[in-house]
Design a protein around this motif. Structure first.
Motif, mmCIF file in Angstrom:
data_model
loop_
_atom_site.group_PDB
_atom_site.id
_atom_site.type_symbol
_atom_site.label_atom_id
_atom_site.label_comp_id
_atom_site.label_asym_id
_atom_site.label_seq_id
_atom_site.Cartn_x
_atom_site.Cartn_y
_atom_site.Cartn_z
ATOM 1 N N ALA A 1 -18.349 43.640 -7.613
ATOM 2 C CA ALA A 1 -17.426 44.750 -7.863
ATOM 3 C C ALA A 1 -16.205 44.284 -8.660
ATOM 4 N N GLU B 1 -11.826 41.996 -2.709
ATOM 5 C CA GLU B 1 -12.486 43.234 -3.138
ATOM 6 C C GLU B 1 -11.921 44.445 -2.407
ATOM 7 N N ASP B 2 -11.568 44.281 -1.133
ATOM 8 C CA ASP B 2 -10.986 45.392 -0.375
ATOM 9 C C ASP B 2 -9.622 45.785 -0.945
ATOM 10 N N THR C 1 -10.296 47.797 -4.075
ATOM 11 C CA THR C 1 -10.854 49.113 -3.744
ATOM 12 C C THR C 1 -9.772 50.058 -3.237
#
Length: 659
Positions: free
Chosen positions: A275, A330-331, A334
């Motif tokens: 991602a 990644e969190d 996001t």
């Protein structure tokens, strides 16, 4: 049975303020102690410790403190109120006894009940402060008290002895009786079968181990903790002894193995996932150089919500909005949100996803402390930054600092030590110092002078680097009225007596890549008239400056000015009709080679006077042995900055004299 070891860092707050109590009996004061009105060993001191005694007994699970303190001035009477912070979760303060002894020998015992105040309370944790006030304290009194801090049988608390105190200590005794249990573990289940200790500034004694299994430290005539302007963090100069229950045999082994654990956790968080690689593909172009990629990624991270400078959502809000707990970079991407450390590690992850060599580094906040490799505690590290290698050169970046320009480290992260990851594993590291070219303050004044001595005009403060960053971040966490108040207060010493400065607004506040401009309106009166002459301060911004390092001829403490600065002043005086210039300030050129310089120039065209001043210092920390040169340089600066502009009424004066 497993025994939980509480690191001394957790308890240092309580120990550093009012440590513990020993089974010492109250002592009868000597005639000399009662009659003491001052102390030749501590001239001018408000109080002195006649005796301090601390014991930590991890077999019987208590700390103890015994104190005898002589009050010498009115200010010293403040010590009558004693504050004992402690962790209420596992500890309790007991057996408080005290008394006040007047200089005539009268004894007044402590009878009032102490107050147990809650400071912080969360699920599973409570921080309290026990407060008591010794009675009838006068100048000349001796304060004497003792107390115990007991803790649960399944808790151990290795001590930190703060040998230097707020006031001079005539005599002190410290003792530690460690646990002999073979089942001491930390929160990870590691067996802590060894005991180590470290000391800083060992000039006043050494740790002694006796055959009874007790560690002691005795000190005599310990000076007070220094308190001077522009000091480095106290942990680099004061005297401490710290004990550790540990599974490691040496300090290097601790840092090697804990460093590997730290690097593994950091790299797992900063994993360049699929991602993130997809996100990077939308930020950078195929033809971008590595530096262009690094800058674009930096700008993308800066646009996110940095909760260290906004408001972090509560657990209830996160649950309601179905926001997951942040576990990896990644969190953060996001959710477009995270704290300062999250942002720094996100930058590393995105840079790696773009194919750059990027590494996390965690450093000690230099505003708080200096990295100490003898302090065997990984939590002394405060903040993450990022290191990206471009064309073989390491570039240090501060993406976790909101509105910090690319290539600048917030000053508290400069010359800061800590751990950084690398291709061959974790290593010690220290960030570079900044230079005067990175932080510049241009002060520009356009002033109209009236025949009556009035002045009116506009002043602009044009800031880059740490000065601009400071005010941009203040606007993020404070409202406009508070920022205005703070800015006006910060420039008060830069404005002449009789002149009112009123901050109006900032320009380019939201563009951290541009200079920050503060617009200030000034009005009032300045200067003085004598007969046909009118005297004005030639250097508007320095007319009442309190130059550092001038008053004291000697210094024993290192100097830390936080960061180098270049200050450039350009002043235009519009003269009143009927006045001419009789004398201008003399051109000045002062140099302290390799460290600092001052340049002053002035000119007049008859109706206006222009004065320019440039002052740069390119050092951050100085050894006391350099203080003589520093003192000499600033004395010359202070003299040059007090020059005057002399106007004459109705005469053909020598305009331009002094150019």
């Amino acid at each position: 049975m497993q025994t939980r070891a509480v690191p001394h860092l957790v308890f240092a707050l309580a120990l550093s303020v009012t440590p513990t109590f020993l089974h010492a009996q109250f002592q009868e004061p000597t005639k000399e102690e009662l009659q003491m009105t001052s102390d030749p060993k501590a001239p001018g001191a408000a109080a002195v410790y006649l005796y301090r005694e601390e014991t930590t007994d991890d077999k019987l699970h208590y700390h103890s403190l015994y104190v005898r303190l002589k009050i010498l001035t009115e200010k010293g009477k403040e010590e009558a109120t004693v504050h004992v912070p402690y962790d209420r979760t596992d500890f309790k303060v007991t057996d408080i006894q005290g008394r006040t002894i007047h200089s005539d020998g009268t004894v007044i015992p402590l009878t009032a009940k102490p107050s147990d105040l809650t400071d912080v309370k969360t699920k599973g944790f409570q921080l309290n402060t026990m407060v008591f006030t010794l009675p009838s304290v006068e100048v000349g009194s001796i304060l004497e008290y003792r107390l115990q801090i007991r803790y649960d049988d399944n808790v151990l608390s290795s001590p930190q002895w703060d040998v230097q105190q707020k006031y001079f200590v005539h005599k002190a005794h410290y003792a530690f009786i460690p646990s002999t249990s073979q089942y001491i573990t930390n929160s990870r289940g590691d067996n802590l079968s060894r005991l180590m200790w470290s000391t800083t500034n060992t000039a006043y004694g050494k740790v002694i181990y006796d055959q009874r299994g007790t560690y002691t430290f005795d000190a005599t005539d310990v000076p007070a903790i220094p308190s001077e302007d522009w000091m480095p963090p106290l942990n680099s100069i004061d005297l401490k002894v710290k004990f550790y229950y540990t599974q490691y045999a040496t300090g290097p082994e601790f840092w090697e193995k804990e460093g590997k654990r730290w690097m593994k956790e950091s790299d797992e968080f900063a994993e360049p996932t699929k991602a993130l690689r997809e996100a990077v593909s939308g930020m950078v172009a195929a033809g971008d150089t590595d530096e262009v990629k690094a800058r674009k990624i930096y700008d993308a991270v800066q646009k996110l919500d940095n909760t260290s400078f906004s408001r972090e959502k509560s657990q209830a809000e996160r649950k309601k909005e179905k926001i997951k707990q942040i576990k990896r970079a990644e969190d953060v991407w996001t959710q477009k949100s995270g704290d300062d450390d999250d942002m720094a590690l996100l930058y590393v992850a995105l840079a790696r996803a773009a194919g750059l060599k990027a590494y996390p580094m965690e450093v000690v906040d230099r505003n708080r402390a200096i990295f100490d490799p003898d302090y065997l505690w990984i939590s002394q590290l405060d903040d993450y930054i990022a290191v990206v290698n471009l064309n073989g050169q390491d570039v240090y970046l501060d993406p976790g600092q909101k509105d910090c320009p690319y290539g600048l480290l917030q000053w508290k992260h400069t010359m800061a030590g800590g751990l950084r990851s690398g291709d061959k594993g974790p290593m010690y590291g220290q960030t570079p110092a900044s230079t005067y070219k990175q932080t510049i303050v241009a002060r520009v004044a356009d002033l109209t002078i009236g025949a009556d001595g009035s002045v009116k005009g506009v002043v602009r403060f044009v800031m880059t680097g740490d000065e601009a960053l400071h005010w941009r971040q203040r606007t993020l966490v404070s409202d406009a009225d508070e920022v205005k108040k703070e800015f006006n207060e910060s420039i008060r010493s830069e404005i002449p007596d009789g002149v009112l400065a009123d901050f109006d607004h900032f320009l380019a506040l939201e563009d951290y890549n541009s200079n920050l401009v503060a617009v200030v309106n000034v009005s009032g009166s300045m200067g003085s008239a004598t007969g046909k002459h009118f005297f004005l301060p030639a250097l508007f911004f320095e007319s009442r400056a309190k130059h550092p390092f001038v008053a004291e001829a000697k210094r024993e403490i290192p100097i830390d000015v936080h960061y180098p600065v270049l200050t450039q002043d350009d002043e235009v005086y519009h003269l009143p009709q009927g006045y001419t210039v009789e004398s201008l300030p003399q051109a000045t050129s002062l140099d302290w080679p390799g460290h600092a310089l001052l340049r002053i120039k002035a000119a007049s065209d008859g109706s206006t006077v222009t004065v320019s001043r440039a002052m740069a210092y390119n050092y951050t920390m100085l050894d006391p042995k350099e203080y003589t040169d520093l003192h000499s340089f600033y004395q010359k600066v202070a003299t040059a900055d007090q020059q005057q502009l002399v106007l004459a009424r109705g005469t053909a004066a020598a305009a331009g004299k002094g150019k």
